[in-house]
Every structure is written in structure tokens, then in C-alpha cells.
Design an enzyme around this catalytic site. Structure first.
Site, mmCIF file in Angstrom:
data_model
loop_
_atom_site.group_PDB
_atom_site.id
_atom_site.type_symbol
_atom_site.label_atom_id
_atom_site.label_comp_id
_atom_site.label_asym_id
_atom_site.label_seq_id
_atom_site.Cartn_x
_atom_site.Cartn_y
_atom_site.Cartn_z
ATOM 1 N N PRO A 9 0.791 -1.226 0.000
ATOM 2 C CA PRO A 9 0.000 0.000 0.000
ATOM 3 C C PRO A 9 0.828 1.283 0.000
ATOM 4 C CG PRO A 9 -0.139 -1.094 2.133
ATOM 5 C CD PRO A 9 0.521 -2.057 1.187
ATOM 6 N N ASN A 10 0.337 2.221 -0.798
ATOM 7 C CA ASN A 10 0.873 3.584 -0.911
ATOM 8 C C ASN A 10 2.188 3.673 -1.675
ATOM 9 O OD1 ASN A 10 -1.271 4.814 0.653
ATOM 10 N ND2 ASN A 10 -0.382 3.737 2.394
ATOM 11 N N ARG A 17 4.921 11.105 -2.435
ATOM 12 C CA ARG A 17 4.623 10.822 -1.041
ATOM 13 C C ARG A 17 5.860 11.052 -0.175
ATOM 14 N NH1 ARG A 17 4.748 4.645 1.199
ATOM 15 N NH2 ARG A 17 3.965 5.138 3.274
ATOM 16 N N TYR A 22 10.992 8.971 1.085
ATOM 17 C CA TYR A 22 10.929 7.971 0.009
ATOM 18 C C TYR A 22 11.525 8.424 -1.325
ATOM 19 C CZ TYR A 22 7.842 5.674 3.328
ATOM 20 O OH TYR A 22 7.331 5.073 4.441
ATOM 21 N N ASN A 71 8.026 -5.703 -0.839
ATOM 22 C CA ASN A 71 7.899 -4.573 0.084
ATOM 23 C C ASN A 71 6.408 -4.478 0.413
ATOM 24 O OD1 ASN A 71 7.836 -2.252 1.546
ATOM 25 N ND2 ASN A 71 9.004 -1.006 0.102
ATOM 26 N N ALA A 74 3.122 -0.905 4.781
ATOM 27 C CA ALA A 74 2.526 -0.900 6.124
ATOM 28 C C ALA A 74 2.063 -2.293 6.563
ATOM 29 C CB ALA A 74 1.370 0.081 6.173
ATOM 30 N N HIS A 77 4.010 -4.656 8.996
ATOM 31 C CA HIS A 77 3.942 -4.517 10.451
ATOM 32 C C HIS A 77 2.633 -5.037 11.042
ATOM 33 C CE1 HIS A 77 7.180 -1.949 9.209
ATOM 34 N NE2 HIS A 77 6.374 -1.046 8.707
ATOM 35 N N ASP A 84 1.985 -15.564 6.430
ATOM 36 C CA ASP A 84 1.639 -16.971 6.188
ATOM 37 C C ASP A 84 1.820 -17.345 4.722
ATOM 38 O OD1 ASP A 84 1.090 -17.594 8.804
ATOM 39 O OD2 ASP A 84 -1.090 -17.527 8.614
ATOM 40 N N GLU A 95 12.747 -9.551 1.550
ATOM 41 C CA GLU A 95 11.950 -8.405 2.016
ATOM 42 C C GLU A 95 12.784 -7.137 1.883
ATOM 43 O OE1 GLU A 95 10.031 -8.969 5.805
ATOM 44 O OE2 GLU A 95 10.157 -6.832 6.283
ATOM 45 N N HIS A 97 12.821 -2.680 2.289
ATOM 46 C CA HIS A 97 12.213 -1.407 2.682
ATOM 47 C C HIS A 97 13.087 -0.271 2.182
ATOM 48 C CE1 HIS A 97 9.199 -3.427 4.982
ATOM 49 N NE2 HIS A 97 10.148 -4.208 5.467
ATOM 50 N N ILE A 98 12.436 0.746 1.707
ATOM 51 C CA ILE A 98 13.145 1.917 1.178
ATOM 52 C C ILE A 98 13.788 2.688 2.330
ATOM 53 C CG2 ILE A 98 12.799 4.132 -0.024
ATOM 54 C CD1 ILE A 98 10.317 2.690 -1.377
ATOM 55 N N SER A 99 13.000 2.938 3.348
ATOM 56 C CA SER A 99 13.487 3.694 4.510
ATOM 57 C C SER A 99 14.071 2.727 5.539
ATOM 58 C CB SER A 99 12.329 4.479 5.137
ATOM 59 O OG SER A 99 11.337 3.592 5.619
ATOM 60 N N ARG A 104 12.794 4.594 12.659
ATOM 61 C CA ARG A 104 11.496 5.287 12.655
ATOM 62 C C ARG A 104 10.658 4.834 13.863
ATOM 63 N NH1 ARG A 104 9.116 4.972 6.740
ATOM 64 N NH2 ARG A 104 7.792 6.621 7.613
ATOM 65 N N ARG A 108 7.106 0.346 13.401
ATOM 66 C CA ARG A 108 7.741 -0.086 12.150
ATOM 67 C C ARG A 108 8.908 -1.049 12.393
ATOM 68 N NH1 ARG A 108 5.388 3.499 8.338
ATOM 69 N NH2 ARG A 108 4.913 5.469 9.348
HETATM 70 C C1 DQA Z 1 8.180 1.007 3.895
HETATM 71 C C2 DQA Z 1 8.239 1.241 5.406
HETATM 72 C C3 DQA Z 1 6.866 1.027 6.030
HETATM 73 O O1 DQA Z 1 6.927 1.246 7.432
HETATM 74 C C4 DQA Z 1 5.870 1.999 5.440
HETATM 75 O O2 DQA Z 1 4.587 1.752 5.956
HETATM 76 C C5 DQA Z 1 5.863 2.012 3.967
HETATM 77 C C6 DQA Z 1 7.115 1.854 3.230
HETATM 78 C C7 DQA Z 1 9.537 1.330 3.227
HETATM 79 O O3 DQA Z 1 9.729 0.871 2.116
HETATM 80 O O4 DQA Z 1 10.344 2.073 3.785
HETATM 81 O O5 DQA Z 1 4.841 2.269 3.333
HETATM 82 O O6 DQA Z 1 7.919 -0.368 3.668
#
Ligand code: DQA
Length: 138
Positions: A9-10, A17, A22, A71, A74, A77, A84, A95, A97-99, A104, A108
Site C-alpha cells: 500500500p501507498n 509521497r 521515500y 515490500n 505498512a 507490520h 503466512d 523483504e 524497505h526503502i526507509s 522510525r 515499524r
Molecule cells: C516502507 C516502510 C513502512 O513502514 C511503510 O509503511 C511504507 C514503506 C519502506 O519501504 O520504507 O509504506 O515499507
């Protein structure tokens, strides 16, 4: 080699964003660069804001692809369902994550899927995805 990047998501809003976290680039722009740079890989991309669609995509690709770069954003978490699905499939999952999620908010720091993946790459910006691809090429 067939690899899919699954974004949660997002992440369709990358470039628009929270640019300080990001970055400025849209995922589609970045994906085009990856496709050109890693032309030997058959690279696919899927993004959804819907948990069940992400689970469906992990199931669909988790027996016939060579790698999944996930990725779950959200849902990382919160989602036992995605964790599963990662456990259920045979295809190795990395897995990303960008950040740096560990620098944070506390919520997270938890990843439901992390214990079940091959490895986790966190905090390198969009390069996290590229490092994950490279891990499959080793
Ligand atoms: C994220 C980190 C997550 O906590 C956040 O909800 C995201 C992006 C990252 O790629 O840094 O949407 O997965």
C-alpha cells in the site's frame, strides 16, 4: 530467471509521497531503469493497496518464479496473512524497505514476514530493490 517485485500500500505514490523519506522518483521510472539494467532477468512488478491481492500474487508466483522481492509496506507490520503466504510458498522471498524502518516509529520495527524470508534489505532507498535483485543473481 523470473523475478517479481511486489509492492504494498501507498507505494504507488512514490515520488509524490513524503519525498524526504521515500525520494523523488516514481516506482515506474525506477522500474524501467531496472528492466534495462538487468535485461537477463524476466522482471515483473505488481502493486496493490489491498492485502488479499498481495496474498493472491504471492500464491500465484510463489511456485513458478525464481524470486520474489517483497515490500509489503505498512502490511509488513500488521499482516499475519501475508507472512503466512510467504511461509507457504517455495519461491525465496527477499523483504525490502526503502526507509530504515528501525530508525522510525516503534511500530515499524516489527515485521511479521521477516522471520520467514531469505533476507531483509532495509534503508538504502530505491537501491534496496536493486540489492535484492543482485542477491538472486549470486
Ligand atoms: C516502507 C516502510 C513502512 O513502514 C511503510 O509503511 C511504507 C514503506 C519502506 O519501504 O520504507 O509504506 O515499507
Amino acid at each position: 530467471m523470473k523475478i517479481i517485485i511486489i509492492n504494498g500500500p501507498n507505494l504507488n505514490l512514490l515520488g509524490k509521497r513524503e519525498n524526504d523519506i521515500y525520494g523523488e522518483k516514481s516506482f515506474n521510472e525506477f522500474f524501467e531503469i531496472l528492466v534495462q539494467k538487468y535485461s537477463t532477468i524476466e522482471l515483473c512488478h505488481f502493486q496493490s493497496n489491498i492485502e488479499g491481492e498481495i496474498i493472491d500474487k504471492i500464491q500465484e508466483t510463489g511456485y513458478n518464479f525464481d524470486g520474489i522481492v517483497l515490500n509489503a509496506a505498512a502490511y509488513t507490520h500488521t499482516s499475519v496473512g501475508i507472512a503466512d503466504a510467504v511461509r507457504a510458498v517455495n519461491t525465496p522471498v527477499v523483504e525490502v524497505h526503502i526507509s530504515n524502518t528501525f530508525s522510525r516509529e516503534n511500530f515499524r520495527h516489527k515485521s511479521f514476514s521477516a522471520p520467514h524470508v531469505k533476507g531483509v534489505i532495509v534503508g538504502f532507498g530505491l537501491q534496496s530493490y536493486e540489492l535484492a535483485l543482485q542477491s538472486f543473481l549470486q
